[in-house]
Design a protein around this motif. Structure first.
Motif, short mmCIF file in Angstrom:
data_model
loop_
_atom_site.label_atom_id
_atom_site.label_comp_id
_atom_site.label_asym_id
_atom_site.label_seq_id
_atom_site.Cartn_x
_atom_site.Cartn_y
_atom_site.Cartn_z
N GLY A 31 0.79 -1.22 0.00
CA GLY A 31 0.00 0.00 0.00
C GLY A 31 0.82 1.26 0.00
N ASP A 32 2.12 1.16 -0.19
CA ASP A 32 2.98 2.33 -0.19
C ASP A 32 3.08 2.89 -1.61
OD1 ASP A 32 4.64 4.24 0.87
OD2 ASP A 32 6.45 3.01 0.77
N ARG A 33 3.59 4.09 -1.73
CA ARG A 33 3.81 4.69 -3.05
C ARG A 33 4.90 5.74 -2.93
NH1 ARG A 33 -1.34 8.74 -4.21
NH2 ARG A 33 -1.07 10.07 -2.38
N ALA A 34 5.43 6.14 -4.06
CA ALA A 34 6.48 7.16 -4.11
C ALA A 34 6.13 8.13 -5.22
CB ALA A 34 7.84 6.52 -4.38
N LEU A 35 6.54 9.37 -5.03
CA LEU A 35 6.28 10.39 -6.04
C LEU A 35 7.50 10.57 -6.93
CD1 LEU A 35 4.36 12.71 -7.06
CD2 LEU A 35 5.78 14.23 -5.65
N GLY A 36 7.27 10.64 -8.22
CA GLY A 36 8.32 10.99 -9.17
C GLY A 36 7.88 12.19 -9.98
N LEU A 37 8.83 12.92 -10.51
CA LEU A 37 8.55 14.03 -11.41
C LEU A 37 9.15 13.70 -12.77
CD1 LEU A 37 9.31 17.12 -9.10
CD2 LEU A 37 7.09 16.05 -9.58
N PHE A 38 8.29 13.63 -13.78
CA PHE A 38 8.73 13.25 -15.12
C PHE A 38 8.70 14.46 -16.05
CE2 PHE A 38 7.52 11.94 -19.48
CZ PHE A 38 8.72 11.34 -19.83
N TYR A 39 9.82 14.64 -16.77
CA TYR A 39 9.94 15.73 -17.73
C TYR A 39 10.45 15.16 -19.04
CZ TYR A 39 9.72 18.58 -13.51
OH TYR A 39 9.34 19.14 -12.31
N PRO A 40 9.63 15.18 -20.09
CA PRO A 40 10.11 14.69 -21.38
C PRO A 40 11.09 15.67 -22.01
CG PRO A 40 7.93 15.65 -21.62
CD PRO A 40 8.25 15.69 -20.14
N GLU A 41 11.77 15.20 -23.03
CA GLU A 41 12.68 16.07 -23.76
C GLU A 41 11.92 17.23 -24.40
OE1 GLU A 41 11.06 12.97 -26.52
OE2 GLU A 41 11.78 13.07 -24.46
N ARG A 42 12.58 18.34 -24.61
CA ARG A 42 11.91 19.50 -25.19
C ARG A 42 11.56 19.28 -26.64
NH1 ARG A 42 14.98 24.92 -22.79
NH2 ARG A 42 14.27 24.66 -20.62
N GLU A 43 12.47 18.64 -27.39
CA GLU A 43 12.22 18.38 -28.81
C GLU A 43 12.59 16.94 -29.11
OE1 GLU A 43 14.12 21.10 -31.41
OE2 GLU A 43 13.37 22.90 -30.38
N PRO A 44 11.62 16.13 -29.52
CA PRO A 44 11.94 14.74 -29.86
C PRO A 44 12.72 14.69 -31.19
CG PRO A 44 9.62 15.23 -30.26
CD PRO A 44 10.20 16.42 -29.58
N PRO A 45 13.49 13.63 -31.38
CA PRO A 45 13.67 12.51 -30.46
C PRO A 45 14.63 12.86 -29.34
CG PRO A 45 15.02 12.18 -32.39
CD PRO A 45 14.23 13.43 -32.66
N ALA A 46 14.48 12.18 -28.22
CA ALA A 46 15.34 12.42 -27.07
C ALA A 46 16.70 11.75 -27.27
CB ALA A 46 14.70 11.87 -25.81
N GLU A 47 17.70 12.31 -26.63
CA GLU A 47 19.01 11.67 -26.61
C GLU A 47 18.95 10.38 -25.79
OE1 GLU A 47 21.58 12.58 -28.30
OE2 GLU A 47 20.70 14.45 -29.04
N GLY A 48 18.00 10.32 -24.89
CA GLY A 48 17.84 9.20 -23.99
C GLY A 48 17.12 9.68 -22.75
N ALA A 49 17.11 8.86 -21.71
CA ALA A 49 16.42 9.23 -20.47
C ALA A 49 17.27 8.88 -19.27
CB ALA A 49 15.07 8.53 -20.40
N LEU A 50 17.05 9.63 -18.18
CA LEU A 50 17.76 9.38 -16.94
C LEU A 50 16.76 9.27 -15.79
CD1 LEU A 50 19.62 11.74 -18.61
CD2 LEU A 50 21.19 11.12 -16.76
N VAL A 51 17.02 8.35 -14.88
CA VAL A 51 16.33 8.29 -13.60
C VAL A 51 17.25 8.93 -12.57
CG1 VAL A 51 15.38 6.82 -11.78
CG2 VAL A 51 15.06 6.20 -14.19
N LEU A 52 16.80 10.00 -11.93
CA LEU A 52 17.60 10.71 -10.94
C LEU A 52 17.11 10.36 -9.55
CD1 LEU A 52 17.63 14.31 -12.52
CD2 LEU A 52 19.04 12.33 -13.13
N LEU A 53 18.00 9.89 -8.69
CA LEU A 53 17.66 9.60 -7.30
C LEU A 53 18.36 10.61 -6.41
CD1 LEU A 53 16.21 7.76 -5.27
CD2 LEU A 53 18.27 6.34 -5.20
N ALA A 54 17.57 11.38 -5.66
CA ALA A 54 18.11 12.43 -4.80
C ALA A 54 18.95 11.84 -3.68
CB ALA A 54 16.96 13.25 -4.21
N ASP A 55 19.77 12.69 -3.07
CA ASP A 55 20.53 12.27 -1.90
C ASP A 55 19.56 12.01 -0.75
OD1 ASP A 55 22.63 11.63 -0.27
OD2 ASP A 55 23.61 13.58 -0.35
N VAL A 56 20.03 11.31 0.25
CA VAL A 56 19.17 10.90 1.36
C VAL A 56 18.49 12.11 2.00
CG1 VAL A 56 21.05 10.95 3.05
CG2 VAL A 56 19.08 9.48 3.44
N GLY A 57 17.18 12.03 2.16
CA GLY A 57 16.39 13.12 2.72
C GLY A 57 15.89 14.11 1.70
N GLY A 58 16.28 13.97 0.44
CA GLY A 58 15.87 14.91 -0.60
C GLY A 58 14.69 14.39 -1.40
#
Length: 289
Positions: free
Chosen positions: A55-82
């Protein structure tokens, strides 16, 4: 605009300006303290909820590339507490999408004081003395006893891993194959575990990494199996600290040939002000491979 709902390993709900914020679920004893509900309301067009186990969940913020096609994608994990918009991760989002990349940022809850002490103990140390944490931090994980027999540390790590795996699945569903995993500080160690669990892992980037002692002790073994490439960006002003060169020597001796390190000017701890320089290094490294 209608909200988009995707069903993956869990449920993904994407908020927009016309949809109300999703109600808070029963977190079964977990409290992240990351202000995720308020964050989802501040960034309604980017907010996505990752449904996890129990029953848990986490929030993510997704931002697509400004102009396709994208160079690729990254998953960013904040430092502890961020959270997904704070510190260096918040600054990197704008810098990376400007350079043609898509980004999905996720926060990293902090463990309680007692659990933090246990995780920071040397592998040779015994169990830390029990005391009243009295943790006054607003950012913490409630480490209530788990009915399935997991230790608080196992439960904490599993939650972080679930968040990252769900983020990778989301990007894959949107056509971004083998996204790059990037972690700041303590987040770097969590990336290693996730890389081992992915059937087709992408590249990995550590920014000012800080590994818990038990993670550092097994790092060469965990990475010796090889992989598509690791970049470590470390603070150029580290004084007499020899952790970075020692890690470099150990990993190279273990045959981790796809591991590179580069110095970069960073605040201590890294902040949003460092984002332009860090994003430039990341962009150049990814494009060169």
């Amino acid at each position: 605009m209608l909200p988009i709902v995707l069903w993956l390993a869990g449920t993904l709900v994407m908020a927009d300006e016309d949809s109300p914020a999703a109600p808070a679920p029963d977190r079964s004893g977990f409290t992240t303290g990351l202000g995720e509900m308020e964050l989802s309301q501040s960034f309604p067009g980017a907010a996505i909820w990752l449904e996890l186990e129990d029953g848990d969940r986490a929030l993510g913020l997704f931002y697509p590339e400004r102009e396709p096609p994208a160079e690729g994608a990254l998953v960013l994990l904040a430092d502890v507490g961020g959270n997904a918009a704070s510190g260096l991760v918040g600054g990197l989002r704008a810098q990376l999408i400007k350079r043609g990349w898509a980004v999905l940022a996720v926060g990293l809850p902090a463990p309680s004081l007692k659990l933090q002490k246990a995780m920071e103990a040397s592998p040779d140390d015994g169990e830390p003395a029990s005391d009243d944490d009295g943790d006054a931090s607003a950012v913490m994980i409630d480490v209530m006893a788990s009915p399935d027999g997991e230790s608080p540390e196992q439960r904490y790590r599993r939650r972080v891993q679930q968040s990252l795996e769900a983020a990778v699945d989301i990007l894959a569903s949107r056509g971004y194959d083998r996204p790059v995993l990037l972690g700041v500080g303590r987040a770097s160690g969590h990336l290693v575990a996730v890389q081992q669990s992915l059937p087709n892992p992408g590249r990995m980037i550590w920014v000012a990494p800080a590994f818990y002692p038990r993670d550092a002790a097994t790092l060469t073994e965990d990475l010796a199996v090889g992989g598509p490439g690791i970049l470590e960006l470390y603070a150029s002003r580290r004084g007499s600290d020899d952790e970075v060169p020692r890690r470099w020597t150990d990993l190279r001796r273990a045959g981790v040939g796809a591991y590179e390190r580069q110095p970069v000017s960073l605040q201590q701890p890294p902040s949003a002000q460092d984002a332009p320089a860090v994003a430039g290094r990341i962009d150049a490294w990814l494009r060169s491979r």
